[in-house]
Write an enzyme that holds these catalytic residues in place. Structure first.
Site, PDB file in Angstrom:
ATOM      1  N   LEU A  60       0.814  -1.220   0.000  1.00 56.46           N
ATOM      2  CA  LEU A  60       0.000   0.000   0.000  1.00 56.46           C
ATOM      3  C   LEU A  60       0.847   1.269   0.000  1.00 56.46           C
ATOM      4  CD1 LEU A  60      -2.435  -1.623   2.405  1.00 56.46           C
ATOM      5  CD2 LEU A  60      -3.172  -0.687   0.222  1.00 56.46           C
ATOM      6  N   SER A 126      -2.077   5.356  18.268  1.00 52.59           N
ATOM      7  CA  SER A 126      -1.459   4.752  19.452  1.00 52.59           C
ATOM      8  C   SER A 126      -1.400   5.754  20.588  1.00 52.59           C
ATOM      9  CB  SER A 126      -0.044   4.309  19.075  1.00 52.59           C
ATOM     10  OG  SER A 126       0.702   4.005  20.229  1.00 52.59           O
ATOM     11  N   TYR A 151       8.713   5.896  14.753  1.00 44.13           N
ATOM     12  CA  TYR A 151       7.439   5.171  14.694  1.00 44.13           C
ATOM     13  C   TYR A 151       6.327   6.012  15.321  1.00 44.13           C
ATOM     14  CZ  TYR A 151       3.618   2.204  16.229  1.00 44.13           C
ATOM     15  OH  TYR A 151       2.357   1.713  16.475  1.00 44.13           O
ATOM     16  N   LYS A 155       2.681   8.059  13.765  1.00 38.65           N
ATOM     17  CA  LYS A 155       1.281   8.034  14.236  1.00 38.65           C
ATOM     18  C   LYS A 155       0.753   9.454  14.405  1.00 38.65           C
ATOM     19  CE  LYS A 155       0.798   3.688  14.113  1.00 38.65           C
ATOM     20  NZ  LYS A 155       0.010   3.114  13.027  1.00 38.65           N
TER      21      LYS A 155
HETATM   22  P1  NAD Z   1       1.303  -6.245  12.576  1.00 43.01           P
HETATM   23  O1  NAD Z   1       2.700  -5.992  12.116  1.00 43.01           O
HETATM   24  O2  NAD Z   1       0.982  -7.571  13.136  1.00 43.01           O
HETATM   25  O3  NAD Z   1       0.273  -5.937  11.390  1.00 43.01           O
HETATM   26  C1  NAD Z   1       0.524  -4.954  10.421  1.00 43.01           C
HETATM   27  C2  NAD Z   1       0.307  -5.603   9.055  1.00 43.01           C
HETATM   28  O4  NAD Z   1       0.528  -4.615   8.044  1.00 43.01           O
HETATM   29  C3  NAD Z   1       1.283  -6.742   8.780  1.00 43.01           C
HETATM   30  O5  NAD Z   1       0.549  -7.891   8.380  1.00 43.01           O
HETATM   31  C4  NAD Z   1       2.182  -6.222   7.661  1.00 43.01           C
HETATM   32  O6  NAD Z   1       2.583  -7.262   6.790  1.00 43.01           O
HETATM   33  C5  NAD Z   1       1.269  -5.209   6.992  1.00 43.01           C
HETATM   34  N1  NAD Z   1       1.938  -4.116   6.280  1.00 43.01           N
HETATM   35  C6  NAD Z   1       2.877  -3.261   6.734  1.00 43.01           C
HETATM   36  N2  NAD Z   1       3.220  -2.382   5.787  1.00 43.01           N
HETATM   37  C7  NAD Z   1       2.460  -2.663   4.693  1.00 43.01           C
HETATM   38  C8  NAD Z   1       2.328  -2.110   3.389  1.00 43.01           C
HETATM   39  N3  NAD Z   1       3.082  -1.089   2.987  1.00 43.01           N
HETATM   40  N4  NAD Z   1       1.444  -2.653   2.550  1.00 43.01           N
HETATM   41  C9  NAD Z   1       0.670  -3.703   2.910  1.00 43.01           C
HETATM   42  N5  NAD Z   1       0.746  -4.280   4.121  1.00 43.01           N
HETATM   43  C10 NAD Z   1       1.629  -3.762   5.012  1.00 43.01           C
HETATM   44  O7  NAD Z   1       0.956  -5.078  13.620  1.00 43.01           O
HETATM   45  P2  NAD Z   1      -0.294  -4.941  14.601  1.00 43.01           P
HETATM   46  O8  NAD Z   1       0.195  -5.079  15.978  1.00 43.01           O
HETATM   47  O9  NAD Z   1      -1.440  -5.754  14.127  1.00 43.01           O
HETATM   48  O10 NAD Z   1      -0.614  -3.403  14.387  1.00 43.01           O
HETATM   49  C11 NAD Z   1      -1.642  -2.935  13.518  1.00 43.01           C
HETATM   50  C12 NAD Z   1      -1.680  -1.437  13.547  1.00 43.01           C
HETATM   51  O11 NAD Z   1      -1.899  -0.995  14.888  1.00 43.01           O
HETATM   52  C13 NAD Z   1      -0.378  -0.767  13.110  1.00 43.01           C
HETATM   53  O12 NAD Z   1      -0.702   0.419  12.409  1.00 43.01           O
HETATM   54  C14 NAD Z   1       0.301  -0.424  14.413  1.00 43.01           C
HETATM   55  O13 NAD Z   1       1.181   0.641  14.278  1.00 43.01           O
HETATM   56  C15 NAD Z   1      -0.897  -0.061  15.268  1.00 43.01           C
HETATM   57  N6  NAD Z   1      -0.657  -0.199  16.713  1.00 43.01           N
HETATM   58  C16 NAD Z   1      -0.214  -1.387  17.222  1.00 43.01           C
HETATM   59  C17 NAD Z   1       0.036  -1.505  18.590  1.00 43.01           C
HETATM   60  C18 NAD Z   1       0.540  -2.809  19.163  1.00 43.01           C
HETATM   61  O14 NAD Z   1       0.982  -2.806  20.303  1.00 43.01           O
HETATM   62  N7  NAD Z   1       0.480  -3.927  18.469  1.00 43.01           N
HETATM   63  C19 NAD Z   1      -0.192  -0.413  19.427  1.00 43.01           C
HETATM   64  C20 NAD Z   1      -0.660   0.781  18.878  1.00 43.01           C
HETATM   65  C21 NAD Z   1      -0.902   0.885  17.502  1.00 43.01           C
HETATM   66  C1  UD1 Z   2       5.832  -0.018  23.049  1.00 46.30           C
HETATM   67  C2  UD1 Z   2       6.042   1.281  22.333  1.00 46.30           C
HETATM   68  C3  UD1 Z   2       4.717   1.827  21.853  1.00 46.30           C
HETATM   69  C4  UD1 Z   2       4.030   0.798  20.981  1.00 46.30           C
HETATM   70  C5  UD1 Z   2       3.905  -0.514  21.756  1.00 46.30           C
HETATM   71  C6  UD1 Z   2       3.356  -1.599  20.911  1.00 46.30           C
HETATM   72  C7  UD1 Z   2       8.047   2.209  23.402  1.00 46.30           C
HETATM   73  C8  UD1 Z   2       8.585   3.317  24.244  1.00 46.30           C
HETATM   74  N1  UD1 Z   2       6.713   2.237  23.194  1.00 46.30           N
HETATM   75  O1  UD1 Z   2       5.028   0.252  24.179  1.00 46.30           O
HETATM   76  O2  UD1 Z   2       4.922   3.001  21.105  1.00 46.30           O
HETATM   77  O3  UD1 Z   2       2.759   1.267  20.610  1.00 46.30           O
HETATM   78  O4  UD1 Z   2       5.205  -0.928  22.212  1.00 46.30           O
HETATM   79  O5  UD1 Z   2       4.259  -2.051  19.964  1.00 46.30           O
HETATM   80  O6  UD1 Z   2       8.789   1.369  22.957  1.00 46.30           O
HETATM   81  N2  UD1 Z   2       8.944  -4.576  29.635  1.00 46.30           N
HETATM   82  C9  UD1 Z   2       9.766  -5.295  30.473  1.00 46.30           C
HETATM   83  N3  UD1 Z   2      10.488  -6.318  29.941  1.00 46.30           N
HETATM   84  C10 UD1 Z   2      10.440  -6.658  28.620  1.00 46.30           C
HETATM   85  C11 UD1 Z   2       9.574  -5.932  27.781  1.00 46.30           C
HETATM   86  C12 UD1 Z   2       8.862  -4.881  28.305  1.00 46.30           C
HETATM   87  O7  UD1 Z   2       9.849  -5.025  31.668  1.00 46.30           O
HETATM   88  O8  UD1 Z   2      11.147  -7.592  28.213  1.00 46.30           O
HETATM   89  C13 UD1 Z   2       8.128  -3.492  30.213  1.00 46.30           C
HETATM   90  C14 UD1 Z   2       8.368  -2.129  29.574  1.00 46.30           C
HETATM   91  O9  UD1 Z   2       9.397  -1.450  30.227  1.00 46.30           O
HETATM   92  C15 UD1 Z   2       6.995  -1.476  29.736  1.00 46.30           C
HETATM   93  C16 UD1 Z   2       6.017  -2.652  29.690  1.00 46.30           C
HETATM   94  O10 UD1 Z   2       6.791  -3.811  29.955  1.00 46.30           O
HETATM   95  O11 UD1 Z   2       6.900  -0.891  30.992  1.00 46.30           O
HETATM   96  C17 UD1 Z   2       5.352  -2.807  28.327  1.00 46.30           C
HETATM   97  O12 UD1 Z   2       6.373  -2.831  27.330  1.00 46.30           O
HETATM   98  P1  UD1 Z   2       6.042  -3.105  25.782  1.00 46.30           P
HETATM   99  O13 UD1 Z   2       5.205  -4.314  25.653  1.00 46.30           O
HETATM  100  O14 UD1 Z   2       7.347  -3.075  25.053  1.00 46.30           O
HETATM  101  O15 UD1 Z   2       5.134  -1.878  25.364  1.00 46.30           O
HETATM  102  P2  UD1 Z   2       5.407  -0.302  25.563  1.00 46.30           P
HETATM  103  O16 UD1 Z   2       6.823  -0.011  25.846  1.00 46.30           O
HETATM  104  O17 UD1 Z   2       4.403   0.208  26.526  1.00 46.30           O
END
Ligand code: NAD
Ligand code: UD1
Length: 342
Positions: A60, A126, A151, A155
């Site tokens: 995309l 996020s 990253y 957002k």
């Molecule tokens: P994910 O990596 O499992 O899913 C993202 C999907 O997008 C993947 O399947 C990847 O192959 C696809 N993708 C990436 N770039 C692409 C492109 N250019 N064209 C087509 N497909 C593409 O991640 P997720 O955890 O399911 O996250 C989904 C959304 O939520 C993301 O936008 C992520 O930034 C956001 N988000 C995730 C978290 C989290 O902790 N997982 C937290 C906040 C926001």
């Molecule tokens: C991180 C990202 C956030 C993103 C999210 C999902 C940062 C600063 N933020 O959130 O932007 O949306 O991931 O991908 O990286 N922890 C441990 N041990 C570990 C792993 C994590 O103690 O091995 C702790 C971290 O310090 C934190 C909590 O667990 O306090 C959650 O961590 P994590 O799952 O990585 O998410 P975030 O850091 O909150």
């Protein structure tokens, strides 16, 4: 049957949302370039719902491929845009790749929606946009802070793009969901998170430690200004989160939105520390977690949790899955992954 286009639909949150959409009577078409997921996820979705969603492998971030997709699917009524790169640490190393992928994909999607008259978009934002907020819990009016990583910046920039487009494209309805920390897996253990290499996030690292794949979980810091010294987050069950997307899509399709750009916090409203989470996991599964306290991780914030009043009242959505059930599902999924590898 209304047709929803789900980008990134084979990913972690996307796949759970596809299940909830199908179970709510929507038809789904997925586009994903499979850079962080695999096609086998479609089997998992089909096992749960009995319906195999349509799928196309498309990048995309590529305008031509995106336009070609939209030109062939003019009956789509709404888009949920999950597709993005999401590894915070990697984004620091590869900022251009992150800006290019995450910004171009959103702009291509919105541009094609405008071109083909598709009005409704739900976007994955996020809680990272709040940074370390001065007042907790954070509400939608809490000021955003400069993101710590490229990253996080993508957002914030994507939200800004949506806001600016909405000002001039009055016929378009754009809605951002600010996820807190999504965890867990579908209770069927047919789909879940597929971490790539050594996990950065807490739950996959924890479950891999309990499964014996990693030796020990590091708890990053016990000297924070929190009751037990470990950092606090708002952990939201991935199925609850998926349901929020169905509710958001309905709001847009039914014209119930109050403005043509809206954003909502999607969390539980409850802050849980790392140590509390480990204890809850042990209670939920009967397994012991081997962990040790180490230093803080660079870039981590101390605490954040959501005020979910707006989502509760406006969307009529609330997180309902108890934390221990979520953790039991995460463990079941880890065990399922272990069986697949054998
Ligand atoms: P994910 O990596 O499992 O899913 C993202 C999907 O997008 C993947 O399947 C990847 O192959 C696809 N993708 C990436 N770039 C692409 C492109 N250019 N064209 C087509 N497909 C593409 O991640 P997720 O955890 O399911 O996250 C989904 C959304 O939520 C993301 O936008 C992520 O930034 C956001 N988000 C995730 C978290 C989290 O902790 N997982 C937290 C906040 C926001
Ligand atoms: C991180 C990202 C956030 C993103 C999210 C999902 C940062 C600063 N933020 O959130 O932007 O949306 O991931 O991908 O990286 N922890 C441990 N041990 C570990 C792993 C994590 O103690 O091995 C702790 C971290 O310090 C934190 C909590 O667990 O306090 C959650 O961590 P994590 O799952 O990585 O998410 P975030 O850091 O909150």
């Amino acid at each position: 049957m209304k047709k929803i286009f789900v980008t990134g639909g084979t990913g972690y949150i996307g796949s759970h949302t596809v299940v909830e959409l199908q179970q709510s009577g929507f038809e789904v078409i997925i586009a994903d370039n499979l850079c962080n997921s695999n096609i086998g996820v479609l089997d998992g979705i089909e096992q749960i719902t009995g319906i195999r969603p349509a799928f196309e492998q498309i990048d995309l971030a590529d305008e031509k491929q995106t336009r070609d997709f939209f030109s062939r699917h003019r009956d789509v009524e709404a888009v949920i845009h999950f597709a993005a790169l999401k590894a915070v640490g990697e984004s620091v190393q590869k900022p251009l790749e992150y800006y290019r992928n995450n910004l171009n994909s959103l702009m291509n999607v919105i541009g094609c929606m405008r071109e083909y008259g598709i009005r409704n978009l739900v976007f994955s934002s996020s809680c990272t946009v709040y940074g370390q907020a001065d007042v907790l819990p954070v509400t939608e009016t809490t000021p955003r802070k400069q993101a710590e990583s490229p990253y996080g910046n993508t957002k914030a920039m994507c939200e800004d793009i949506m806001r600016d487009v909405a000002k001039v494209e009055k016929g378009m309805n754009l809605l951002a969901l600010r996820y807190f920390n999504p965890i867990g897996a579908h209770p069927s253990a047919c789909i879940g998170e597929l971490p790539n290499g050594v996990p950065n996030n807490l739950i996959p690292y924890l479950t891999q430690t309990v499964a014996g794949i990693r030796e020990q979980l590091s708890v990053f810091g016990d000297d924070y200004n929190t009751p037990d010294g470990s950092a606090i987050r708002d952990y939201i069950d991935v199925v609850d989160l998926a349901r929020a997307h169905v509710v958001a899509i309905r709001r847009l399709l039914e014209g119930k939105n109050k403005a043509n750009y809206e954003y909502f916090n999607i969390g539980t409203g409850r802050g849980v520390s790392v140590l509390e989470l480990i204890q809850a996991f042990e209670r939920a599964t009967g397994e012991k977690v081997n962990y040790r306290i180490t230093g803080r991780r660079a870039g981590d914030i101390e605490k954040v949790w959501a005020d979910t009043t707006l989502a509760n009242t406006e969307l009529g959505w609330k997180a309902v899955v108890p934390l221990e059930e979520t953790l039991a599902n995460a463990w079941r999924w880890q065990q399922h992954l272990g069986k697949m590898k054998k």
